[in-house]
Design an enzyme around this catalytic site. Sequence first.
Site, PDB file in Angstrom:
ATOM      1  N   GLU A 113       0.830  -1.197   0.000  1.00  0.00           N
ATOM      2  CA  GLU A 113       0.000   0.000   0.000  1.00  0.00           C
ATOM      3  C   GLU A 113       0.868   1.252   0.000  1.00  0.00           C
ATOM      4  OE1 GLU A 113      -3.744  -2.045   2.304  1.00  0.00           O
ATOM      5  OE2 GLU A 113      -2.710  -0.412   3.297  1.00  0.00           O
ATOM      6  N   CYS A 126       3.179   8.579   1.247  1.00  0.00           N
ATOM      7  CA  CYS A 126       3.645   7.653   2.284  1.00  0.00           C
ATOM      8  C   CYS A 126       3.917   6.315   1.591  1.00  0.00           C
ATOM      9  CB  CYS A 126       2.568   7.510   3.358  1.00  0.00           C
ATOM     10  SG  CYS A 126       2.993   6.348   4.648  1.00  0.00           S
ATOM     11  N   CYS A 133       6.220  -6.675   7.884  1.00  0.00           N
ATOM     12  CA  CYS A 133       7.333  -6.164   8.695  1.00  0.00           C
ATOM     13  C   CYS A 133       7.691  -7.208   9.743  1.00  0.00           C
ATOM     14  CB  CYS A 133       6.938  -4.855   9.381  1.00  0.00           C
ATOM     15  SG  CYS A 133       8.269  -4.146  10.382  1.00  0.00           S
ATOM     16  N   CYS A 137       5.688  -4.876  16.278  1.00  0.00           N
ATOM     17  CA  CYS A 137       5.213  -3.968  17.325  1.00  0.00           C
ATOM     18  C   CYS A 137       3.757  -4.309  17.658  1.00  0.00           C
ATOM     19  CB  CYS A 137       5.356  -2.510  16.879  1.00  0.00           C
ATOM     20  SG  CYS A 137       7.073  -2.093  16.494  1.00  0.00           S
ATOM     21  N   CYS A 140       0.618  -2.567  15.878  1.00  0.00           N
ATOM     22  CA  CYS A 140       0.717  -2.263  14.446  1.00  0.00           C
ATOM     23  C   CYS A 140       0.199  -3.418  13.593  1.00  0.00           C
ATOM     24  CB  CYS A 140       2.183  -1.975  14.109  1.00  0.00           C
ATOM     25  SG  CYS A 140       2.468  -1.745  12.345  1.00  0.00           S
ATOM     26  N   GLU A 183       9.892  -1.722   7.771  1.00  0.00           N
ATOM     27  CA  GLU A 183      10.910  -0.988   8.516  1.00  0.00           C
ATOM     28  C   GLU A 183      12.046  -0.667   7.533  1.00  0.00           C
ATOM     29  OE1 GLU A 183      11.726   0.508  11.371  1.00  0.00           O
ATOM     30  OE2 GLU A 183      13.727   0.696  10.533  1.00  0.00           O
ATOM     31  N   SER A 214      11.332   6.887   8.774  1.00  0.00           N
ATOM     32  CA  SER A 214      10.902   6.550  10.130  1.00  0.00           C
ATOM     33  C   SER A 214      11.392   5.153  10.488  1.00  0.00           C
ATOM     34  CB  SER A 214       9.366   6.594  10.200  1.00  0.00           C
ATOM     35  OG  SER A 214       8.914   6.173  11.466  1.00  0.00           O
ATOM     36  N   SER A 237      10.668   5.925  16.158  1.00  0.00           N
ATOM     37  CA  SER A 237       9.486   5.457  16.873  1.00  0.00           C
ATOM     38  C   SER A 237       9.887   5.049  18.284  1.00  0.00           C
ATOM     39  CB  SER A 237       8.869   4.272  16.121  1.00  0.00           C
ATOM     40  OG  SER A 237       8.319   4.728  14.910  1.00  0.00           O
ATOM     41  N   HIS A 239       7.823   5.586  21.508  1.00  0.00           N
ATOM     42  CA  HIS A 239       6.606   4.961  22.043  1.00  0.00           C
ATOM     43  C   HIS A 239       6.583   4.689  23.539  1.00  0.00           C
ATOM     44  CE1 HIS A 239       5.579   4.683  17.915  1.00  0.00           C
ATOM     45  NE2 HIS A 239       6.206   3.566  17.638  1.00  0.00           N
ATOM     46  N   ASN A 313      -4.394   4.404  16.350  1.00  0.00           N
ATOM     47  CA  ASN A 313      -5.434   4.058  15.388  1.00  0.00           C
ATOM     48  C   ASN A 313      -5.897   2.658  15.752  1.00  0.00           C
ATOM     49  OD1 ASN A 313      -5.422   6.392  13.689  1.00  0.00           O
ATOM     50  ND2 ASN A 313      -3.442   5.707  12.911  1.00  0.00           N
ATOM     51  N   CYS A 356      -1.585   5.448   9.701  1.00  0.00           N
ATOM     52  CA  CYS A 356      -0.411   4.705  10.170  1.00  0.00           C
ATOM     53  C   CYS A 356      -0.810   3.472  10.954  1.00  0.00           C
ATOM     54  CB  CYS A 356       0.413   5.568  11.114  1.00  0.00           C
ATOM     55  SG  CYS A 356       1.483   6.651  10.235  1.00  0.00           S
TER      56      CYS A 356
HETATM   57  N1  SAH Z   1       8.588   0.826  10.680  1.00  0.00           N
HETATM   58  C1  SAH Z   1       8.747   2.217  10.794  1.00  0.00           C
HETATM   59  C2  SAH Z   1       7.914   3.009   9.808  1.00  0.00           C
HETATM   60  C3  SAH Z   1       6.513   2.545   9.518  1.00  0.00           C
HETATM   61  S1  SAH Z   1       5.326   2.712  10.768  1.00  0.00           S
HETATM   62  C4  SAH Z   1       8.493   2.673  12.217  1.00  0.00           C
HETATM   63  O1  SAH Z   1       7.976   1.892  13.002  1.00  0.00           O
HETATM   64  O2  SAH Z   1       8.850   3.795  12.537  1.00  0.00           O
HETATM   65  C5  SAH Z   1       5.028   4.492  10.812  1.00  0.00           C
HETATM   66  C6  SAH Z   1       4.546   4.989  12.182  1.00  0.00           C
HETATM   67  O3  SAH Z   1       3.217   4.503  12.444  1.00  0.00           O
HETATM   68  C7  SAH Z   1       5.408   4.486  13.324  1.00  0.00           C
HETATM   69  O4  SAH Z   1       5.731   5.514  14.237  1.00  0.00           O
HETATM   70  C8  SAH Z   1       4.490   3.476  13.962  1.00  0.00           C
HETATM   71  O5  SAH Z   1       4.812   3.230  15.293  1.00  0.00           O
HETATM   72  C9  SAH Z   1       3.145   4.109  13.784  1.00  0.00           C
HETATM   73  N2  SAH Z   1       2.038   3.191  14.032  1.00  0.00           N
HETATM   74  C10 SAH Z   1       2.021   1.865  13.820  1.00  0.00           C
HETATM   75  N3  SAH Z   1       0.831   1.351  14.190  1.00  0.00           N
HETATM   76  C11 SAH Z   1       0.073   2.374  14.643  1.00  0.00           C
HETATM   77  C12 SAH Z   1      -1.258   2.490  15.136  1.00  0.00           C
HETATM   78  N4  SAH Z   1      -2.060   1.417  15.233  1.00  0.00           N
HETATM   79  N5  SAH Z   1      -1.702   3.689  15.509  1.00  0.00           N
HETATM   80  C13 SAH Z   1      -0.916   4.795  15.386  1.00  0.00           C
HETATM   81  N6  SAH Z   1       0.337   4.757  14.919  1.00  0.00           N
HETATM   82  C14 SAH Z   1       0.847   3.566  14.535  1.00  0.00           C
HETATM   83 FE1  SF4 Z   2       7.149  -2.608  11.673  1.00  0.00          FE
HETATM   84 FE2  SF4 Z   2       6.980   0.025  12.145  1.00  0.00          FE
HETATM   85 FE3  SF4 Z   2       4.812  -1.587  12.383  1.00  0.00          FE
HETATM   86 FE4  SF4 Z   2       6.782  -1.736  14.178  1.00  0.00          FE
HETATM   87  S1  SF4 Z   2       5.440   0.045  13.799  1.00  0.00           S
HETATM   88  S2  SF4 Z   2       5.750  -3.472  13.187  1.00  0.00           S
HETATM   89  S3  SF4 Z   2       8.576  -1.377  12.928  1.00  0.00           S
HETATM   90  S4  SF4 Z   2       5.930  -1.135  10.512  1.00  0.00           S
END
Ligand code: SAH
Ligand code: SF4
Length: 386
Positions: A113, A126, A133, A137, A140, A183, A214, A237, A239, A313, A356
Site C-alpha cells: 500500500e 507515504c 514487517c 510492534c 501495528c 521498517e 521513520s 518510533s 513509544h 489508530n 499509520c
Molecule cells: N517501521 C517504521 C515506519 C513505519 S510505521 C516505524 O515503526 O517507525 C510508521 C509509524 O506509524 C510508526 O511511528 C508506527 O509506530 C506508527 N504506528 C504503527 N501502528 C500504529 C497504530 N495502530 N496507531 C498509530 N500509529 C501507529
Molecule cells: Fe514494523 Fe513500524 Fe509496524 Fe513496528 S510500527 S511493526 S517497525 S511497521
Amino acid sequence: MRDRFANQPTFAKGSGGRYTDRVLADLAGMELGDLETFVESLGHKRFHAKQIYRWIWRRGVIDFAQMSDLSQGLRTALIDKATVSLPTITKRDVSQDGTQKFVLQLADGKQIEAVFIPDTPAQTFCVSTQVGCAMGCAFCLTGKMGLVRNLSAAEITAQVRLLAQSLDLLDKSFNIVLMGMGEPLHNYDATMKALRMLNEKEGLALHPKRVTLSTVGLVPMMDKLAGEELMPNLAVSLHAATEETRAAIVPSNKKYSMQDVIDACKRFPLAKRRRIMFEYVMLAGVNDSPQDARKLVKVLTGVKAKVNLLPLNAAPGIPFERPSDEVINTFAKILADKGLNVSVRKSRGRDIRAACGQLIVEGQGSKGARGATVPGVPEVPEVPSA
Ligand code: SAH
Ligand code: SF4
C-alpha cells in the site's frame, strides 16, 4: 557485460503490455550510471541514458516506442532487451479528507500500500519499503503480517512514479515519508538506492530534505545512515519512556534498548535547525500517564528532538485503546511546558484505513475513532511533512 543485465528479474509482461519469454533488463531499478552502462552494452552512446531516465522519471513514459528523441535503432534495441516494471493499481480509495490509499500489485502478485496525503502543507506520499514487517510492534497491523519480503529499489521508487503520475504531480514538488508498510532500515540497501534514484537530477531531483525516514530504532543501521551523503530527515518510533514499557510493545527493544536508540540519536549528525522527530503512539493505560510524560522529558534531555504524539489508530486484533483527548492533552502539555516541541498527529484517511499502522492488505477494516484536538497543541497531519 550483457550477462550482468540479463540477470535482472524476468518479467512475463514487458513495458507497454508486451508479453515475452525473454529475460529483459528492468530499467526501473537502475541508477543513471547503471543505465548508461546498459545503453553502452546495446552499442549506443552513454548519454542516451539521460534521455531515457527523463522519459521514465519526469514524464512517466515507459513505452520505448514513445521515446521520440531516441533513434529508431535504440528504441528497437530497448524494446528487444529491456522493460520498465510498474506495479498495477488494484484498488484506489479516496477518503473524505482527500487522502488516497493505493493498493498496488507487484510482479509476483504480492500487494503493498502507498498513501497520498494532500496539502500537509506539501503533497506527501507515504511509501512502503517491505511487504509486511518483521518487527512485530504490538499495536501495528503491518507488524501482525510478519515480514513477507523486502521491496527492491525499483518497487520502492515505483510507488512514487505511480502516485505522482496518477495524481498528475510528476512536475510538482512533493514530500515522501517512509512510513508505509515495513521498517526501512531493515531493508537498508534498497531504501538507500531508492533515495539515490529519486534524487537523480535527470529524474525527479527529489532533495533528501523532502524525505523522512521513520525507524523503530535499529541502532547499527542508524549509525550507518549517519554516514550517508543523501541524508533524509529522521523520525524515530520511541513509544515509551521506560525500557520496560518499550520492551513490552516494541520487541526490537530487547536487542536495541531505548537508551541505545537515544545514544544513536545523540550522535546522529543534524543540519542546523533540524531535529529528530520522536513518534510516540499513545496507548490508554500503557504509556500515557503524566509520570510517563515527565520521564519522556528526561529521556529526551540533550537530544535535538521534537515529539509527535500518535493517538492509537484502533483496529480489530490490536489489544489497546486510544486514550481520551483529555489524557492526550495533559501529556502534551507536560512536554510543551518543559520546552519540548510537541504536536499531536491528526489521523488522515481513517475511513479508508490509510492511517499509520493500518496498512495491511489482507486485514479487516477498522472502525473510525474521533481525531484528537488538543487546545494549545498543534495538530499535524497523519504524516508530517519533511
Ligand atoms: N517501521 C517504521 C515506519 C513505519 S510505521 C516505524 O515503526 O517507525 C510508521 C509509524 O506509524 C510508526 O511511528 C508506527 O509506530 C506508527 N504506528 C504503527 N501502528 C500504529 C497504530 N495502530 N496507531 C498509530 N500509529 C501507529
Ligand atoms: Fe514494523 Fe513500524 Fe509496524 Fe513496528 S510500527 S511493526 S517497525 S511497521
